[in-house]
Design an enzyme around this catalytic site. Sequence first.
Site, PDB file in Angstrom:
ATOM      1  CG  HIS A 154      22.207  41.286 -14.836  1.00  0.00           C
ATOM      2  ND1 HIS A 154      20.964  40.939 -14.343  1.00  0.00           N
ATOM      3  CD2 HIS A 154      23.096  41.008 -13.844  1.00  0.00           C
ATOM      4  CE1 HIS A 154      21.103  40.458 -13.109  1.00  0.00           C
ATOM      5  NE2 HIS A 154      22.376  40.504 -12.786  1.00  0.00           N
ATOM      6  CB  SER A 214      21.319  40.348  -9.658  1.00  0.00           C
ATOM      7  OG  SER A 214      21.660  39.138 -10.277  1.00  0.00           O
ATOM      8  CG  LEU A 215      22.238  37.533  -4.029  1.00  0.00           C
ATOM      9  CD1 LEU A 215      21.696  36.123  -3.849  1.00  0.00           C
ATOM     10  CD2 LEU A 215      23.693  37.621  -3.545  1.00  0.00           C
ATOM     11  CG  ASP A 243      17.963  42.163 -15.313  1.00  0.00           C
ATOM     12  OD1 ASP A 243      17.163  42.701 -16.105  1.00  0.00           O
ATOM     13  OD2 ASP A 243      18.766  41.288 -15.660  1.00  0.00           O
ATOM     14  CB  ILE A 251      26.094  36.944  -7.080  1.00  0.00           C
ATOM     15  CG1 ILE A 251      27.068  35.892  -6.524  1.00  0.00           C
ATOM     16  CG2 ILE A 251      26.150  36.989  -8.589  1.00  0.00           C
ATOM     17  CD1 ILE A 251      26.689  34.464  -6.885  1.00  0.00           C
TER      18      ILE A 251
END
Length: 272
Positions: free
Chosen positions: A251, A99-100, A123, A34
């Site tokens: 992250h 992530s996203l 992650d 994101i």
Amino acid sequence: MADSIRMHRIDTGRITLNVREIGHGPVAIFLHGITSNSAVWDPQLLALTDTLRCVAVDQRGHGLSDKPEAGYEAKDFAADVAALIKTLGGGPAFIIGHSLGARNGVEAAVMAPDLVRGVVAIDFTPYIETEVLDQLSARVNGGDRLFSSRQDIEEYLQNRYPLMPREAVSLRAASAYQKVEGGFRPLASPSAMAQTAEGLRADLAPAFRSVSRPTLIVRGALSKLVSAPALEKTRALRPDLPVLVVDDVDHYVNEEAPEVITRAIRDFTSRH
């Protein structure tokens, strides 16, 4: 002369996406996190050009891709990925997501398993705590501001991502912001980011439970997003899925340990 990364836009029939493409071989789709964009994958793209047709994507609402007013749930992003793979041809494709992008890769593999060869999910797992997602939303919304200079952007990013190497910070600063009157602003749409952050709160356990394509779960050992308990619950949910924990990174694993992630991708794609 070695290939260079080519940036172009692709009309998928449902949305037009900006991509960075290089290489030859099986298709590998790279999905950023994101507020980010496709350029963060440049180290992996340049390293894997000999074995994969690498296509890094500005996801909807981000970078130079279309930014519709609505449509920022998991199913919307996953449908974009499926449409892109169909448009590119040469599928099924690997999906490497951070992530996203990890969430969207798993969702795409569930939505269209015939189009997906395997997923590297970096992650982002089920069971992320509500307070962690609250903090993520605050950071995302706080990034929508006017910056006076590229140096101002770099200082902000280095403070926000303390473990990120200087070259990765510089890449983000150069690629994810646009010059406007009075300075620079993020390319990512503020409204899209707020909707996307809210969508990340949806329960991801059903998708992880049902994903049938080979999936590698990756976590940064120091991640503040995917806690150790969240990872353990995910392991219990799918004990059959391999897990890679990368030491000494937070992250942003692919930017903080690019060589480790490149090796993991090369190994995963060569076996599947």
